[in-house]
Design a protein around this motif. Structure first.
Motif, PDB file in Angstrom:
ATOM      1  N   UNK A 157       0.793  -1.230   0.000  1.00 43.48           N
ATOM      2  CA  UNK A 157       0.000   0.000   0.000  1.00 43.48           C
ATOM      3  C   UNK A 157       0.825   1.280   0.000  1.00 43.48           C
ATOM      4  N   UNK A 158       2.148   1.203   0.193  1.00 44.04           N
ATOM      5  CA  UNK A 158       2.938   2.429   0.280  1.00 44.04           C
ATOM      6  C   UNK A 158       4.334   2.242  -0.301  1.00 44.04           C
ATOM      7  N   UNK A 159       4.847   3.318  -0.868  1.00 40.09           N
ATOM      8  CA  UNK A 159       6.244   3.367  -1.303  1.00 40.09           C
ATOM      9  C   UNK A 159       6.997   4.157  -0.239  1.00 40.09           C
ATOM     10  N   UNK A 160       7.860   3.468   0.507  1.00 36.33           N
ATOM     11  CA  UNK A 160       8.607   4.124   1.584  1.00 36.33           C
ATOM     12  C   UNK A 160      10.068   4.347   1.202  1.00 36.33           C
ATOM     13  N   UNK A 161      10.415   4.068  -0.052  1.00 37.25           N
ATOM     14  CA  UNK A 161      11.801   4.257  -0.473  1.00 37.25           C
ATOM     15  C   UNK A 161      12.162   5.730  -0.366  1.00 37.25           C
ATOM     16  N   UNK A 162      13.293   5.992   0.216  1.00 35.13           N
ATOM     17  CA  UNK A 162      13.772   7.352   0.372  1.00 35.13           C
ATOM     18  C   UNK A 162      13.127   8.134   1.506  1.00 35.13           C
ATOM     19  N   UNK A 163      12.192   7.526   2.225  1.00 28.91           N
ATOM     20  CA  UNK A 163      11.511   8.210   3.328  1.00 28.91           C
ATOM     21  C   UNK A 163      12.350   8.046   4.601  1.00 28.91           C
ATOM     22  N   UNK A 164      12.625   9.161   5.248  1.00 29.70           N
ATOM     23  CA  UNK A 164      13.369   9.131   6.508  1.00 29.70           C
ATOM     24  C   UNK A 164      12.402   8.910   7.655  1.00 29.70           C
ATOM     25  N   UNK A 165      12.769   8.023   8.570  1.00 26.69           N
ATOM     26  CA  UNK A 165      11.888   7.806   9.728  1.00 26.69           C
ATOM     27  C   UNK A 165      11.830   9.051  10.617  1.00 26.69           C
TER      28      UNK A 165
END
Length: 151
Positions: free
Chosen positions: A52-60
């Motif tokens: 359901x989500x593209x988290x590539x490149x997302x900083x926590x």
């Protein structure tokens, strides 16, 4: 951390970890594999998020810790994925990275999370973990699991 995503038809190997998902009617069937039970569980979380989500490149933006009581392997898989769904619904948190470690009497899980608004939503948010055909078990090439996630 978790490993490579699998290509359709790719067989699990002892030295590899990965995951894949397959559309299954209105749901998504997730499969994951790794050398250890804990890494396999982490791969299952990543596979569910990728549905359901593209988290590539997302900083926590935060780190959460989960402690799950020891149970059957199938119960651990269901409990972990249910906890991820709960945090998504209650707090709008999406895991962008996950680590799981065996602990005395249970499982310790570390989630690096970001807000749902910070990730690119690519599909319908999951709502439930199906118990039909849910499995987490050891095999000749390490551990593997499969579960259906309802959309």
């Amino acid at each position: 951390m978790v490993g490579d995503t699998g290509e359709p038809g790719q067989a699990p190997r002892r030295d590899r970890s990965g995951h894949r998902s397959v559309a299954h009617e209105d749901d998504v069937r997730i499969e994951a594999w790794a050398a250890s039970r804990e890494h396999c569980l982490a791969e299952a979380v990543v596979a569910m998020v990728e549905c359901f989500a593209d988290v590539s490149g997302v900083r926590p933006t935060g780190v959460d810790r989960i402690r799950l009581a020891e149970g059957s392997d199938d119960d651990l898989l269901a409990a972990l994925l249910d906890e991820i769904l709960y945090r998504l619904e209650a707090y709008g948190e999406v895991p962008v990275d996950v680590e799981a470690d065996e602990a005395e009497g249970g499982l310790d899980v570390r989630l690096a999370v970001a807000g749902l608004a910070d990730v690119r939503v690519t599909g319908e948010l999951p709502t439930d973990v199906g118990w039909d055909d849910l499995r987490l078990s050891p095999g000749p090439y390490g551990w593997s699991c499969a579960v259906t996630v309802d959309g």
